[in-house]
Scaffold this active site. Structure first.
Site, PDB file in Angstrom:
ATOM      1  N   LYS A 284       0.835  -1.204   0.000  1.00 42.04           N
ATOM      2  CA  LYS A 284       0.000   0.000   0.000  1.00 42.04           C
ATOM      3  C   LYS A 284       0.877   1.265   0.000  1.00 42.04           C
ATOM      4  O   LYS A 284       0.635   2.181  -0.768  1.00 42.04           O
ATOM      5  CB  LYS A 284      -0.912   0.051   1.249  1.00 42.04           C
ATOM      6  CG  LYS A 284      -1.851  -1.136   1.386  1.00 42.04           C
ATOM      7  CD  LYS A 284      -2.815  -0.949   2.550  1.00 42.04           C
ATOM      8  CE  LYS A 284      -2.164  -0.893   3.928  1.00 42.04           C
ATOM      9  NZ  LYS A 284      -1.494  -2.124   4.353  1.00 42.04           N
TER      10      LYS A 284
ATOM     11  N   ARG B  83      12.397  -5.632   4.881  1.00 42.76           N
ATOM     12  CA  ARG B  83      12.268  -4.272   4.348  1.00 42.76           C
ATOM     13  C   ARG B  83      12.922  -3.207   5.230  1.00 42.76           C
ATOM     14  O   ARG B  83      12.989  -3.355   6.452  1.00 42.76           O
ATOM     15  CB  ARG B  83      10.804  -3.930   4.053  1.00 42.76           C
ATOM     16  CG  ARG B  83       9.942  -3.706   5.263  1.00 42.76           C
ATOM     17  CD  ARG B  83       8.494  -3.446   4.828  1.00 42.76           C
ATOM     18  NE  ARG B  83       7.649  -3.194   5.972  1.00 42.76           N
ATOM     19  CZ  ARG B  83       6.349  -2.949   5.906  1.00 42.76           C
ATOM     20  NH1 ARG B  83       5.742  -2.958   4.729  1.00 42.76           N
ATOM     21  NH2 ARG B  83       5.649  -2.730   6.990  1.00 42.76           N
TER      22      ARG B  83
ATOM     23  N   ARG C 121      11.500  -0.608  10.750  1.00 36.75           N
ATOM     24  CA  ARG C 121      10.430  -0.330  11.699  1.00 36.75           C
ATOM     25  C   ARG C 121      10.498  -1.251  12.900  1.00 36.75           C
ATOM     26  O   ARG C 121      10.783  -2.441  12.765  1.00 36.75           O
ATOM     27  CB  ARG C 121       9.071  -0.485  11.007  1.00 36.75           C
ATOM     28  CG  ARG C 121       8.731   0.695  10.142  1.00 36.75           C
ATOM     29  CD  ARG C 121       7.518   0.464   9.305  1.00 36.75           C
ATOM     30  NE  ARG C 121       6.390  -0.148  10.022  1.00 36.75           N
ATOM     31  CZ  ARG C 121       5.165  -0.193   9.538  1.00 36.75           C
ATOM     32  NH1 ARG C 121       4.894   0.347   8.358  1.00 36.75           N
ATOM     33  NH2 ARG C 121       4.196  -0.764  10.214  1.00 36.75           N
TER      34      ARG C 121
ATOM     35  N   ARG D  53      -9.291   0.911   9.291  1.00 40.09           N
ATOM     36  CA  ARG D  53      -8.842  -0.445   9.618  1.00 40.09           C
ATOM     37  C   ARG D  53      -9.888  -1.215  10.409  1.00 40.09           C
ATOM     38  O   ARG D  53      -9.654  -2.386  10.724  1.00 40.09           O
ATOM     39  CB  ARG D  53      -7.573  -0.371  10.445  1.00 40.09           C
ATOM     40  CG  ARG D  53      -6.285  -0.710   9.686  1.00 40.09           C
ATOM     41  CD  ARG D  53      -5.152  -0.425  10.630  1.00 40.09           C
ATOM     42  NE  ARG D  53      -3.924  -1.104  10.379  1.00 40.09           N
ATOM     43  CZ  ARG D  53      -2.865  -0.526   9.795  1.00 40.09           C
ATOM     44  NH1 ARG D  53      -2.934   0.680   9.314  1.00 40.09           N
ATOM     45  NH2 ARG D  53      -1.729  -1.191   9.702  1.00 40.09           N
TER      46      ARG D  53
ATOM     47  N   ARG E 268      -0.050  -8.248  13.760  1.00 40.14           N
ATOM     48  CA  ARG E 268      -0.606  -7.322  12.765  1.00 40.14           C
ATOM     49  C   ARG E 268      -1.467  -8.074  11.747  1.00 40.14           C
ATOM     50  O   ARG E 268      -2.512  -7.576  11.325  1.00 40.14           O
ATOM     51  CB  ARG E 268       0.529  -6.562  12.072  1.00 40.14           C
ATOM     52  CG  ARG E 268       1.123  -5.481  12.987  1.00 40.14           C
ATOM     53  CD  ARG E 268       2.522  -5.078  12.591  1.00 40.14           C
ATOM     54  NE  ARG E 268       2.613  -4.407  11.319  1.00 40.14           N
ATOM     55  CZ  ARG E 268       3.746  -4.280  10.617  1.00 40.14           C
ATOM     56  NH1 ARG E 268       4.873  -4.799  11.071  1.00 40.14           N
ATOM     57  NH2 ARG E 268       3.743  -3.640   9.488  1.00 40.14           N
TER      58      ARG E 268
END
Ligand code: AMP
Length: 214
Positions: A13, A127, A161, A88, A172
């Site tokens: 996203k 990432r 992160r 969400r 998550r």
């Protein structure tokens, strides 16, 4: 044009939102980025959100809706926005409908990026981003051309992160299935939903999203 990008963590996203920002001049509204900025600045919102974000759980609806409501009062949203990571929950989706109606903003498309758990887990695990410009990289699939130097801005510091660890990623994903995936039915029933193949490569996903947006 105002759109929502819907999909689990790691669906791409943020990457697609940044591309839409560059190509169409839309403004990316990422509640995750806004909350991380609040945590870094030590604001009351940041203090309330910090622990739950680290664990991978969802921050309370009232907090997030407040953050978005304030953001929608900034003049730049007139360029059109991409909601990235918001709404969400069903309560957030209902609140967004009301906020948009009150502020006279339309919602034009909701684009679901469908992926599978194995792929998103692998994507998230590797990432990292440039600390200066936010350009995204990945240990396996996208290293900078010159090791340690950002392709885009020449920055030499990178960050990962705090919630991109295996335990928080599981939490998550669970939060996504429990709280967020019902939004697919919610927007389908309103006739607003389109789906793209989030497993395709970045440019192909961009083409599919472009075809939806027209
Ligand atoms: P993201 O950058 O979108 O993956 O968001 C990172 C974290 O911020 C999430 O795991 C949640 O803890 C929190 N967060 C971001 N957006 C929301 C939202 N719309 N509702 C609740 N929590 C959120």
């Amino acid at each position: 044009m105002n759109i929502i990008l819907l999909g689990p963590p790691g669906a791409g996203k943020g990457t697609q939102a940044r591309m839409l920002t560059e190509k169409r001049g839309l403004v990316q509204l990422s509640t995750g980025d806004m909350l991380r900025a609040a945590v870094a600045a030590g604001t009351p919102v940041g203090k309330a959100a910090d622990a739950v974000m680290k664990s991978g759980g969802l921050v309370g609806d009232d907090i997030v809706i407040g953050v978005i409501s304030e953001r929608l009062d900034q003049p730049d949203v007139k360029q059109g926005v991409i909601f990235d990571g918001f709404p969400r929950t069903l309560a957030q989706a209902d609140a967004l409908e009301k906020l948009l109606a009150d502020k006279g903003i339309s919602l034009d498309h909701v684009v679901e990026m469908s992926v599978d758990d194995e792929v998103v887990t692998a994507r998230i695990a590797g990432r990292y981003t440039c600390a200066k410009c936010g350009e995204g990289y990945h240990d396996e699939s996208k290293q900078p051309n010159v090791p340690g130097v950002c392709d885009k801005c020449g920055g030499t510091e990178f960050k990962r992160r705090a919630d991109d660890n295996a335990h928080a990623v599981r939490t998550r994903l669970m939060a996504y299935y429990r709280e967020t995936s019902p939004l697919i039915g919610y927007y389908y029933a309103k006739g607003r939903l389109a789906s793209v193949d989030g497993l395709a490569d970045i440019d192909e996903v961009e083409r599919q999203i472009s075809a939806v947006l027209g």
